[in-house]
Design an enzyme around this catalytic site. Structure first.
Site, PDB file in Angstrom:
ATOM      1  CE  LYS A 174      -1.782   2.952   2.953  1.00  9.63           C
ATOM      2  NZ  LYS A 174      -1.829   4.163   2.121  1.00  9.63           N
ATOM      3  N   GLY A 227       6.770   5.740   8.446  1.00  8.65           N
ATOM      4  CA  GLY A 227       5.829   6.851   8.579  1.00  8.65           C
ATOM      5  C   GLY A 227       6.013   7.526   9.923  1.00  8.65           C
ATOM      6  CB  SER A 228       3.888   9.858  11.816  1.00  5.70           C
ATOM      7  OG  SER A 228       2.740   9.101  12.145  1.00  5.70           O
ATOM      8  N   GLY A 232       3.056   4.719  13.768  1.00  5.93           N
ATOM      9  CA  GLY A 232       3.883   3.544  14.064  1.00  5.93           C
ATOM     10  C   GLY A 232       3.517   2.904  15.394  1.00  5.93           C
ATOM     11  CD  GLU A 249      13.740   3.929   9.744  1.00  4.82           C
ATOM     12  OE1 GLU A 249      14.105   4.964  10.316  1.00  4.82           O
ATOM     13  OE2 GLU A 249      14.220   2.803   9.961  1.00  4.82           O
ATOM     14  CB  CYS A 283      12.637  10.080   8.584  1.00  7.61           C
ATOM     15  SG  CYS A 283      13.396   8.844   7.576  1.00  7.61           S
ATOM     16  CD  GLU A 384       9.589  13.512  11.755  1.00 10.61           C
ATOM     17  OE1 GLU A 384       8.582  12.834  12.011  1.00 10.61           O
ATOM     18  OE2 GLU A 384      10.565  13.078  11.114  1.00 10.61           O
TER      19      GLU A 384
END
Ligand code: UN1
Length: 499
Positions: A174, A227-228, A232, A249, A283, A384
């Site tokens: 996806k 992703g964030s 996560g 990650e 990231c 972030e």
């Protein structure tokens, strides 16, 4: 408008929902790339049932043959590099030089994976008993759920899908809803390279439906997510409850440290690229600049001049340094941090607003931004942002710089500019991140080394390099006793004196 499809059970098909979402160019929102399936759980169910069949075929295909297929995928990426770079820039905005790099990272990952098909080492070790063979080897696991972000629309899917396939797993993929076109072309390439149709499934849609359905499905035993950190955590909770293998990650708050003895010109080039490349949407992006007192004022002055000269625009136009943010929500989020920074007493040196004027009005552009006087521990310094925003923190000593670097919840990348070899090696030992660069910016990891972070950036797994093959394979041990008698490990060993 062009309508795109899912790839499920060996065919390009419409979503069961009959619904679609639009994909627009973030540099010019009047430019519509097409509409993509807004899939539902039913599509995911069908894809997984098919992938299970694909897995039974693929896991029996010898690994060197699987590697050959991936080599052909690499060759096709080489042949279509320019075309893919162009459609990727149209879809997510970063300049062509960067999207070419993104495709190159996919090519490098393909060729590395191809050769791994002839390694995929286990261990053969001596047994403690006579006439007995002991070895470990790798087995594929099953259907791998792959959920990827927008910022590296090709490279990150290749980091996950190539090793997953090489190890003999089937894949349900996806891509981020902001970059479905690159995801589609990537799957076309896998099929053309010879990945059997049921071994790869592409299901477009949103995280809350398609992503969640993949993560929650009992027959997807491994999940890889980039992703964030917030998402996560949700993925991690489900995978923990269901005992799934999971590679996460997530976020970063990476710093470049510039000490008093640094080569300032080199450090300037580094921070410009690290902070504003990919519009800060990596990231690994440099979002903090830690300056030692003696160089602070001069460095900020030089940097501000260089930032003023950066050219914002459409990444497909020559001369563009910085493209747009990915979407409206990103623009809003970055805007919020301007208020947060001001309310925390930081000084806005340049930028701080949506970029306007001429063609910029058509896209999600934000002026490259620098705050100085940012306090260690403040939200601007800790959270972030994922945009072109750099926070400058002043420190007195290298020790303080290291402390500030480490005092965040993330730990992906770090960078130290110095001419002092002892401090350089201390940084490698003491900076609490998965990657440390000496005299180079925080971005630019190479495909053949393990990539990942510590603390809340990840969960201990690595992508890229050789380590990723541990994630996508199960280690099994085989013992063969050819003595013809019962030999009991730990009991029949060294009875009396070994002869
Ligand atoms: C990411 O931003 O998620 O090192 C990955 C780099 C790139 C990969 C970044 N090769 O910046």
């Amino acid at each position: 408008m062009k309508t795109f499809k899912n790839f499920i059970a060996g065919q390009w098909v419409e979503p069961s929902t009959g619904e679609y979402f639009e994909n627009r160019n973030p540099a010019d929102t009047s430019d519509v790339i097409g509409q993509f399936p807004r899939s539902g759980r039913e599509d995911v169910e069908r894809a997984i049932a098919s992938a299970k069949r694909g897995f039974e075929l693929w896991r029996r295909t010898p690994a060197p043959q699987r590697g050959d297929v991936l080599r052909r995928a690499g060759d096709l990426l080489v042949a279509r590099k320019e075309e893919i770079a162009d459609l990727m820039t149209r879809e997510m905005g970063k300049p062509l030089t960067e999207t070419r790099g993104d495709v190159q990272e996919g090519i490098d990952t393909a060729y590395y994976a191809a050769t791994e098909g002839r390694r995929l080492f286990g261990h053969t070790v001596p047994s403690e008993l006579r006439a007995k063979w002991a070895m470990s080897y790798r087995r594929p696991i099953g259907v791998a759920g792959i959920i990827t972000p927008f910022n590296f629309p090709l490279a990150i899917p290749t980091w996950k899908i190539f090793p997953a396939l090489l190890c003999g797993n089937a894949v349900i993929f996806k891509p981020a809803e902001d970059v479905p076109h690159t995801g589609t072309v990537f799957v076309e390439i896998l099929l053309e390279a010879g990945v059997p149709p049921e071994v790869v499934q592409l299901v477009h849609g949103f995280g809350e439906t398609v992503g969640a359905a993949i993560v929650e499905h009992p027959e997807v035993p491994l999940i890889s997510f980039t992703g964030s950190t917030a998402t996560g955590s949700l993925v991690g909770e489900t995978c923990g409850r269901m005992h799934k293998r999971l590679s996460l990650e997530m976020g970063g708050k990476n710093a470049q440290i510039v000490l008093d003895d640094a080569d300032l010109e080199l450090a300037l080039e580094g921070v410009l690229w690290g902070a504003f490349g990919t519009t800060g949407q990596r990231c690994t992006a440099t979002s903090r600049l830690i300056l030692q007192t003696a160089v602070h004022d001069e460095f900020v002055r030089l940097l501000t001049d260089r930032v003023r000269a950066l050219k914002l625009g459409d990444g497909r136009q020559a001369g563009t340094d910085v493209g747009p943010l990915i979407n409206e929500a990103a623009l809003e989020k970055v805007g919020c941090y301007m208020d947060i920074g001001r309310s925390e007493g930081a000084d806005l040196v340049i930028g701080g607003q949506r970029a306007r004027g001429g063609a910029l009005d058509k896209g999600f552009f934000f002026d490259p931004t620098i705050f100085t006087g940012v306090a260690a521990g403040s939200r601007l310094e800790q959270e972030e942002i994922f945009g072109p925003v750099l926070s400058v923190i002043r420190v007195d000593t290298p020790d303080e710089a290291f402390r500030v670097n480490n005092d965040v919840k993330y730990g992906l990348s770090s960078s130290l500019y110095t001419r002092d070899v002892n401090l350089a090696f201390r940084a490698l030992a003491d900076l609490d991140t998965g990657i440390t660069y000496i005299n180079a910016p925080t971005i630019g990891a190479e495909a053949h080394l393990p990539f990942g972070g510590v603390k809340q950036t990840g969960n201990g797994h690595r992508e890229g390099g050789w380590e990723v093959y541990d994630f996508y394979s199960e280690t099994k041990v085989g013992y063969v006793d050819f003595s013809g008698t019962l030999q009991r490990a730990q009991i029949d060993t060294y009875l009396g004196t070994p002869d």
